[in-house]
Design an enzyme around this catalytic site. Sequence first.
Site, mmCIF file in Angstrom:
data_model
loop_
_atom_site.group_PDB
_atom_site.id
_atom_site.type_symbol
_atom_site.label_atom_id
_atom_site.label_comp_id
_atom_site.label_asym_id
_atom_site.label_seq_id
_atom_site.Cartn_x
_atom_site.Cartn_y
_atom_site.Cartn_z
ATOM 1 N N LYS A 126 -10.160 -0.131 10.437
ATOM 2 C CA LYS A 126 -10.485 -1.210 9.918
ATOM 3 C C LYS A 126 -10.890 -2.462 10.841
ATOM 4 O O LYS A 126 -11.221 -3.706 10.244
ATOM 5 C CB LYS A 126 -9.273 -1.712 8.959
ATOM 6 C CG LYS A 126 -8.860 -0.649 7.831
ATOM 7 C CD LYS A 126 -8.018 -0.974 6.916
ATOM 8 C CE LYS A 126 -6.949 0.136 6.165
ATOM 9 N NZ LYS A 126 -7.763 0.616 5.168
ATOM 10 N N GLN A 172 -4.479 -4.828 7.071
ATOM 11 C CA GLN A 172 -5.613 -5.751 6.705
ATOM 12 C C GLN A 172 -5.643 -6.871 7.497
ATOM 13 O O GLN A 172 -6.388 -7.926 7.480
ATOM 14 C CB GLN A 172 -5.259 -6.138 5.124
ATOM 15 C CG GLN A 172 -5.345 -4.602 4.280
ATOM 16 C CD GLN A 172 -6.699 -4.235 4.254
ATOM 17 O OE1 GLN A 172 -7.698 -4.997 4.473
ATOM 18 N NE2 GLN A 172 -6.842 -2.991 3.952
ATOM 19 N N CYS A 180 -4.795 2.600 -3.679
ATOM 20 C CA CYS A 180 -3.552 3.150 -3.037
ATOM 21 C C CYS A 180 -2.373 1.849 -3.310
ATOM 22 O O CYS A 180 -1.530 1.825 -2.237
ATOM 23 C CB CYS A 180 -3.705 3.406 -1.546
ATOM 24 S SG CYS A 180 -4.854 4.699 -1.269
ATOM 25 N N HIS A 218 0.787 -1.128 -0.167
ATOM 26 C CA HIS A 218 -0.064 0.101 -0.122
ATOM 27 C C HIS A 218 0.912 1.257 0.191
ATOM 28 O O HIS A 218 1.898 1.047 0.609
ATOM 29 C CB HIS A 218 -0.912 0.101 1.287
ATOM 30 C CG HIS A 218 -1.980 0.904 1.350
ATOM 31 N ND1 HIS A 218 -1.572 2.376 1.668
ATOM 32 C CD2 HIS A 218 -3.210 0.899 1.339
ATOM 33 C CE1 HIS A 218 -2.748 2.873 1.804
ATOM 34 N NE2 HIS A 218 -3.824 2.283 1.391
ATOM 35 N N ASP A 260 3.141 -4.195 8.095
ATOM 36 C CA ASP A 260 1.957 -3.450 7.800
ATOM 37 C C ASP A 260 0.978 -4.393 7.914
ATOM 38 O O ASP A 260 0.651 -5.144 7.118
ATOM 39 C CB ASP A 260 2.257 -2.724 6.485
ATOM 40 C CG ASP A 260 0.639 -2.043 6.210
ATOM 41 O OD1 ASP A 260 -0.042 -2.102 7.102
ATOM 42 O OD2 ASP A 260 0.435 -1.410 5.001
#
Lengths: 410, 163
Positions: A226, A203, A368, A124, A200
């Site tokens: 999220k 998600q 993104c 991302h 990261d």
Amino acid sequence: MTLDVARVQKDFPILDRAMPGGGRLVYLDSAASSQKPQSVLDAMTRYYETTHANVHRGVYGIAEEATRLMEEARDKVGRFIGAGPSHEVIFAKNGTECLNLVANAWGRANLRSGDAVLLTEIEHHANLVPWLMLREQLGVELRYIPLGDDGHLDLSELDRLVDGVKLVAVTAMSNVLGTLTPVRLIADTAHAAGAVVVVDGAQYAPHLPTNVGDLGADFFAFTGHKLLGPTGIGVLWGKTELLEAMPPFLGGGEMIRDVRLDGFTPNELPWKFEAGTPPIAETVGLGAAVDYLEALGMDAVRAHEVELTGYALRTLAARFGPDMTIYGPTEPAERGGVISFAYKDIHPHDISQVLDQSGVCVRAGHHCAKPLMRRLGIGATARASFYVYNDESDVDALADALDATSAFFS
Amino acid sequence: MGLEDLYREIILDHYRSPRNRGELESPPAVRVEGYNPLCGDEIVVYLDVQDGVVADLKIGGQGCSISQSSASMMAAAVKGKTVPEARAVIRAFKAMMSIHEQRLDADGDDAAEKAAAEMAEVKLGDLEALQGVVRFPVRIKCATLSWNTLQQGLDEAGAAQAG
């Protein structure tokens, strides 16, 4: 334990809202931002109605209470991701700010011109641009683990790529392809090469049982909104020795122990990295979101999403066959509940616009991740993504609305 | 507010059969790229200006039905026009895109009057089919992408000739 989705749906008031067409809201964009259960909304409202005061300052009762609520939320979030001491859990504005914190505070202290940083082609922008900025500003070299044609990272050159790098930053799950990356393998390889590992988890953390130690991360970043929590709250977990050795990122109140006209002494962890009044109600909301997910059980959350993703892959393949291209791994167990697709030659924007008429919300665009789009040779995809409140009827609604889209543009 | 307001038949026709698709050799033609960072759409305008006239114009790139049809209709509308005429069409189109639904109630509103004046300056013809886009605010950028790119191309062509 399996997820009782019908019961879960009752906890999300937005699912009952009226829609222009008279139908129901079919929300398939949780990879962009999830909806919020009543318990999160209540926790934040209750906080403002009964407790609000600035934290870590007041000596009066409600200020102490607000501080306690915020620090309890920190403890909960730490337990949720398998962190050790709570001072390793730092609150920031969002996942993007967390990654910028690492790039700026750790990066500027540890990287020099010519030093190498290893990323992947599927990142991302939040885990790309901060490093591209260091490339411009410090002259660091960026390398990339490529994407294979099977939707997984191609690790065949990993040993060569990792040789001599100072830092490896990798997503645990692609927000476009749903690909679950072999974080542990990459981390072990990186550590053997002497590199620091940034994960990261934006998600990943909302959808899979997360243990930062098992992943082999040195830093792990994710965002609250999220994960059934509010916007405006991100979480960076980092190892104590790394955080201790880093300079602060943002300067201001709260992050200092002492300030003189000729200098300052930073505060201890975690407040060293939390300049200014923090998003207190948002930490409380995030704590409630974590409580909610733990009550469901993250194993059950993951099992539900594997099952629903499998149903979606089968349904879309059966109904649309060669008219639809689904990107990413084909095996539900190797991916999250994120389905990016191309349908006939209808542009994703137009798909999303027509689906909206049926109350079906999907994302259209580059998500993104423009370098990944270039790698795939496309400008944009439509993307449907699932969470705890989605079920098979949502997939069916998507498929029905896609039929309508096709009819409209044919 | 139905889909038919957005996707008029003429828009779909230009989307399915875009006019003036292709490339021009650059130079002599000016080549300008436009991006919509929101959705990743990109458009390439090739512009051949001779003696103050848009002698030829081709459109490349990829995008949604709105951006592609807008580009196609734009090419048809400005090809053969003088540069000042082409600029007037750009102004009129962008004025149409900036008019909001309440415009009929906006008596005495300076912006609305200015926009109306600019629109009265030229006949937009088929392009008026894109008027429905203003009711879908996120799509306005799709419709204006090629126009902003053309504007930049005219600027560059003017600068090249002045230089």
